[in-house]
Design a protein around this motif. Structure first.
Motif, PDB file in Angstrom:
ATOM      1  N   ALA A 105      36.584  43.056  54.560  1.00  0.00           N
ATOM      2  CA  ALA A 105      37.001  42.617  53.221  1.00  0.00           C
ATOM      3  C   ALA A 105      37.296  41.118  53.230  1.00  0.00           C
ATOM      4  CB  ALA A 105      38.220  43.407  52.759  1.00  0.00           C
ATOM      5  N   THR A 106      37.942  40.641  54.280  1.00  0.00           N
ATOM      6  CA  THR A 106      38.249  39.212  54.382  1.00  0.00           C
ATOM      7  C   THR A 106      36.963  38.400  54.426  1.00  0.00           C
ATOM      8  OG1 THR A 106      40.294  39.727  55.556  1.00  0.00           O
ATOM      9  CG2 THR A 106      39.447  37.480  55.789  1.00  0.00           C
ATOM     10  N   GLU A 107      36.011  38.837  55.232  1.00  0.00           N
ATOM     11  CA  GLU A 107      34.741  38.122  55.339  1.00  0.00           C
ATOM     12  C   GLU A 107      33.976  38.156  54.014  1.00  0.00           C
ATOM     13  OE1 GLU A 107      30.811  37.847  58.226  1.00  0.00           O
ATOM     14  OE2 GLU A 107      32.413  39.247  58.770  1.00  0.00           O
ATOM     15  N   GLN A 141      45.222  36.772  49.800  1.00  0.00           N
ATOM     16  CA  GLN A 141      46.129  35.709  50.220  1.00  0.00           C
ATOM     17  C   GLN A 141      45.703  35.120  51.563  1.00  0.00           C
ATOM     18  OE1 GLN A 141      49.683  38.070  49.389  1.00  0.00           O
ATOM     19  NE2 GLN A 141      50.222  36.625  47.780  1.00  0.00           N
ATOM     20  N   LYS A 142      45.168  35.948  52.446  1.00  0.00           N
ATOM     21  CA  LYS A 142      44.688  35.476  53.745  1.00  0.00           C
ATOM     22  C   LYS A 142      43.529  34.489  53.569  1.00  0.00           C
ATOM     23  CE  LYS A 142      43.956  38.811  56.677  1.00  0.00           C
ATOM     24  NZ  LYS A 142      43.341  39.820  57.544  1.00  0.00           N
ATOM     25  N   VAL A 143      42.701  34.742  52.551  1.00  0.00           N
ATOM     26  CA  VAL A 143      41.535  33.892  52.287  1.00  0.00           C
ATOM     27  C   VAL A 143      41.936  32.598  51.576  1.00  0.00           C
ATOM     28  CG1 VAL A 143      39.341  33.851  50.994  1.00  0.00           C
ATOM     29  CG2 VAL A 143      39.963  35.856  52.299  1.00  0.00           C
ATOM     30  N   PHE A 161      45.004  36.835  40.989  1.00  0.00           N
ATOM     31  CA  PHE A 161      44.920  35.832  42.047  1.00  0.00           C
ATOM     32  C   PHE A 161      43.868  34.786  41.703  1.00  0.00           C
ATOM     33  CE2 PHE A 161      46.570  39.622  43.945  1.00  0.00           C
ATOM     34  CZ  PHE A 161      47.474  39.197  44.893  1.00  0.00           C
ATOM     35  N   LYS A 162      44.085  33.550  42.206  1.00  0.00           N
ATOM     36  CA  LYS A 162      43.136  32.463  41.927  1.00  0.00           C
ATOM     37  C   LYS A 162      43.020  31.550  43.137  1.00  0.00           C
ATOM     38  CE  LYS A 162      44.315  28.872  39.344  1.00  0.00           C
ATOM     39  NZ  LYS A 162      44.677  28.031  38.191  1.00  0.00           N
ATOM     40  N   ILE A 163      41.816  31.005  43.335  1.00  0.00           N
ATOM     41  CA  ILE A 163      41.585  29.952  44.309  1.00  0.00           C
ATOM     42  C   ILE A 163      40.779  28.883  43.603  1.00  0.00           C
ATOM     43  CG2 ILE A 163      39.456  30.953  45.280  1.00  0.00           C
ATOM     44  CD1 ILE A 163      40.430  29.998  48.064  1.00  0.00           C
TER      45      ILE A 163
END
Length: 166
Positions: A105-107, A141-143, A161-163
């Motif tokens: 999922a992180t990748e 959050q990890k990403v 969530f936002k980046i």
């Protein structure tokens, strides 16, 4: 077949028309769909037909995730225009249970975020989760995603969530 992302672990690529049942079977596991909005089997068929049309139009879409090691079907992911703010791209993913907790999922989130910034003009990628889906919240959050105030959609409160593009 267009490959969106490839690593030693996973391949994110277009679904093939003959993989319709593979796509549909993903949504038969109640634990897999636990945090997804209620959707009918007919709507999943529509989603599959829409993703094939999106590939032809070179639009944002849903893509298949396969294991690069044994070609096992892992799940699907999505990047699309966010309905609440059309200048943002929303990402998401659904993984088969046997692939949970393996860093996939992180990748996938990293790959979709990078793709969204590379393939579109957006400066913001967002994701929403069920309030109880702490696993996906931790992944985001990890990403590098930042949690914002909760969002309400169809009378349901969701974690938002936002980046931002660097």
């Amino acid at each position: 077949m267009h490959i969106l992302y490839q690593s030693p672990k996973i391949i994110i690529r277009e679904f093939l028309p003959q993989e319709k049942q593979t796509f549909l079977d993903l949504f038969k596991d109640e634990q897999v769909t636990q945090y997804l909005p209620d959707t009918s089997p007919e709507r999943y068929v529509e989603m599959f037909n829409e993703l094939l049309e999106n590939y032809e139009k070179k639009n944002l879409s849903r893509w298949a995730i396969f294991s690069a090691l044994d070609n096992g079907f892992i799940g699907m992911c999505v990047a699309r225009i966010f309905v609440h703010n059309t200048s943002q791209i929303e990402i998401g993913y659904v993984l088969s249970r046997e692939y949970w907790g393996k860093g996939i999922a992180t990748e996938v989130c990293k790959a979709l975020t990078q793709y969204s910034f590379t393939a579109t003009e957006t400066n913001e990628v967002v994701a929403i989760t069920d309030l109880d889906n702490t696993g996906s919240q931790n992944v985001l959050q990890k990403v590098g995603f930042v949690r914002l105030d909760n969002l309400v959609r169809n009378d349901e409160e969701l974690a938002y969530f936002k980046i931002e593009r660097i």
